[in-house]
Design an enzyme around this catalytic site. Structure first.
Site, PDB file in Angstrom:
ATOM      1  N   ASP A  17       0.862  -1.180   0.000  1.00 13.64           N
ATOM      2  CA  ASP A  17       0.000   0.000   0.000  1.00 13.64           C
ATOM      3  C   ASP A  17       0.898   1.229   0.000  1.00 13.64           C
ATOM      4  OD1 ASP A  17      -2.468   1.511   0.357  1.00 13.64           O
ATOM      5  OD2 ASP A  17      -1.773   1.910   2.379  1.00 13.64           O
ATOM      6  N   SER A  18       0.286   2.385  -0.227  1.00 16.26           N
ATOM      7  CA  SER A  18       1.061   3.623  -0.178  1.00 16.26           C
ATOM      8  C   SER A  18       1.513   3.960   1.244  1.00 16.26           C
ATOM      9  CB  SER A  18       0.209   4.768  -0.730  1.00 16.26           C
ATOM     10  OG  SER A  18      -0.993   4.865   0.005  1.00 16.26           O
ATOM     11  N   GLY A  50      -2.553   9.253  -3.725  1.00 10.20           N
ATOM     12  CA  GLY A  50      -3.856   9.684  -4.248  1.00 10.20           C
ATOM     13  C   GLY A  50      -3.873  11.021  -4.955  1.00 10.20           C
ATOM     14  N   CYS A  82      -3.885  -0.749  -1.994  1.00  8.34           N
ATOM     15  CA  CYS A  82      -4.153   0.665  -2.264  1.00  8.34           C
ATOM     16  C   CYS A  82      -5.131   0.806  -3.439  1.00  8.34           C
ATOM     17  CB  CYS A  82      -2.823   1.328  -2.600  1.00  8.34           C
ATOM     18  SG  CYS A  82      -2.928   3.058  -2.962  1.00  8.34           S
ATOM     19  N   ASN A  83      -6.258   1.459  -3.193  1.00  7.89           N
ATOM     20  CA  ASN A  83      -7.228   1.678  -4.281  1.00  7.89           C
ATOM     21  C   ASN A  83      -6.611   2.509  -5.398  1.00  7.89           C
ATOM     22  OD1 ASN A  83     -10.448   1.123  -3.550  1.00  7.89           O
ATOM     23  ND2 ASN A  83      -9.080   1.155  -1.795  1.00  7.89           N
ATOM     24  N   GLU A 161      -5.821   8.996   9.781  1.00  7.55           N
ATOM     25  CA  GLU A 161      -4.441   8.908  10.285  1.00  7.55           C
ATOM     26  C   GLU A 161      -4.276   9.678  11.594  1.00  7.55           C
ATOM     27  OE1 GLU A 161      -1.267   9.253   7.586  1.00  7.55           O
ATOM     28  OE2 GLU A 161      -2.113   7.711   6.284  1.00  7.55           O
ATOM     29  N   CYS A 197     -11.153   3.503  -0.691  1.00  3.09           N
ATOM     30  CA  CYS A 197      -9.853   3.967  -0.200  1.00  3.09           C
ATOM     31  C   CYS A 197      -9.524   3.151   1.043  1.00  3.09           C
ATOM     32  CB  CYS A 197      -9.931   5.455   0.146  1.00  3.09           C
ATOM     33  SG  CYS A 197      -8.417   6.110   0.875  1.00  3.09           S
ATOM     34  N   HIS A 199      -8.266   3.783   3.830  1.00  5.06           N
ATOM     35  CA  HIS A 199      -8.503   4.351   5.154  1.00  5.06           C
ATOM     36  C   HIS A 199      -9.979   4.360   5.563  1.00  5.06           C
ATOM     37  CE1 HIS A 199      -4.517   5.775   4.229  1.00  5.06           C
ATOM     38  NE2 HIS A 199      -4.379   6.353   5.403  1.00  5.06           N
TER      39      HIS A 199
HETATM   40  N1  DGL Z   1      -3.909   4.014   0.035  1.00  2.16           N
HETATM   41  C1  DGL Z   1      -4.572   5.067  -0.686  1.00  2.16           C
HETATM   42  C2  DGL Z   1      -5.827   4.510  -1.368  1.00  2.16           C
HETATM   43  O1  DGL Z   1      -6.385   3.511  -0.978  1.00  2.16           O
HETATM   44  C3  DGL Z   1      -4.932   6.253   0.201  1.00  2.16           C
HETATM   45  C4  DGL Z   1      -3.744   7.059   0.677  1.00  2.16           C
HETATM   46  C5  DGL Z   1      -2.952   7.707  -0.453  1.00  2.16           C
HETATM   47  O2  DGL Z   1      -3.442   8.668  -1.072  1.00  2.16           O
HETATM   48  O3  DGL Z   1      -1.843   7.234  -0.689  1.00  2.16           O
HETATM   49  O4  DGL Z   1      -6.265   5.063  -2.337  1.00  2.16           O
END
Ligand code: DGL
Length: 277
Positions: A17-18, A50, A82-83, A161, A197, A199
């Protein structure tokens, strides 16, 4: 002897993931497939994805996956938690590996189509995910008559977060995003909303409540973390029992990863290591 043989043969799932948000996916996967060995990388050095271009997200995603898999150990599935990365880097990732690479868009889209009675499906996510049109494409492939309404709600990432997963600040942000959007009578027909997303599952309660306050009725919320976990359980049934290992890596700020990530998944600082990209 038998136990160590079983541990050696246990399915291995790599997740990236990011940053910390993908730990909501790790949490859902670990709950459904406790027997799998999980290896997770959060690219905290380069978060957020994102707000970045599709080219940059694809480059970052390829590098993050290569770093996570660099020891050449067997992998049964690579999950793009990560979406944002799933929305634009999945084809490049699939081309790079000869084992299954799974994104979260497909499973979320399948659940949403199955759940929606009106065929009007809402998607909330990052700017890149919404601009990519990935959910629209995945949903159209399943039901050509479905209508997707997507809205970028990027501030929710920071709220999760911060640990502000409910309460007045989260409510105010959601009202600011959703009220003008849902004022459109066509958008107001949505009965199902994809939490697009990593989160957002952490804010599920307040998201559901604010939709209900504005629309005067409940909407179904599709948790893409749960959806991908279910898909993995079908593919790797051997992992639905047992006790697998969990290894966590991040590309920067390990203390912050442990503190914030701990909101989504139990993070043992001793089992968290740095991968430098
Ligand atoms: N993990 C990212 C997502 O699911 C959200 C956080 C980001 O913008 O990196 O899209």
């Amino acid at each position: 002897m038998l136990a160590s043989l079983r541990a050696m043969n246990a399915p291995r799932i790599a997740i990236f993931d990011s940053g910390v948000g993908g730990l909501t996916v790790a949490h859902a996967v670990h709950a459904k497939l406790p027997g799998a060995h999980l290896r997770y990388l959060g690219d905290t050095a380069r978060l957020p994805y994102g707000t970045k271009s599709a080219q940059t997200v694809t480059r970052y995603a390829l590098q993050a996956a290569a770093a996570l898999l660099s020891d050449g150990a067997r992998v049964d599935a690579l999950v793009v938690a990560c979406n944002t990365a799933s929305s634009c880097a999945l084809p490049a990732l699939k081309e790079s590996y000869d084992f299954p690479v799974l994104g979260v868009i497909g499973p979320g889209a399948r659940r949403a189509v199955a759940a929606s009675a009106t065929g009007h499906i809402g998607v909330i996510g990052t700017e890149r995910t919404v601009q990519s049109g990935a959910y629209e494409q995945a949903i159209a492939a399943l039901n050509a008559d479905a209508v997707v309404h997507a809205r970028a709600t990027p501030l929710l990432v920071g709220l999760a977060e911060e640990g502000w997963c409910d309460g007045p600040v989260a409510e105010a942000a959601l009202h600011a995003y959703l009220r003008p959007w849902l004022a459109d009578p066509t958008v107001a027909r949505i009965d199902t909303v994809v939490l697009g997303c990593t989160h957002y599952p952490a804010l599920k309660a307040v998201i559901g409540r604010v939709f209900a306050e504005i629309l005067g009725r409940e909407v179904g919320l599709v948790d893409s973390a749960d959806a991908i976990a279910e898909e993995l359980a079908l593919r790797l049934p051997d992992a639905t029992m047992g006790e697998g290992r969990v290894e966590l890596f991040a590309t920067d700020a390990l203390d912050r990863f442990a503190r914030v990530g701990g909101l989504f998944f139990p993070v043992d600082r001793a089992h968290l290591a740095l991968i430098d990209l």
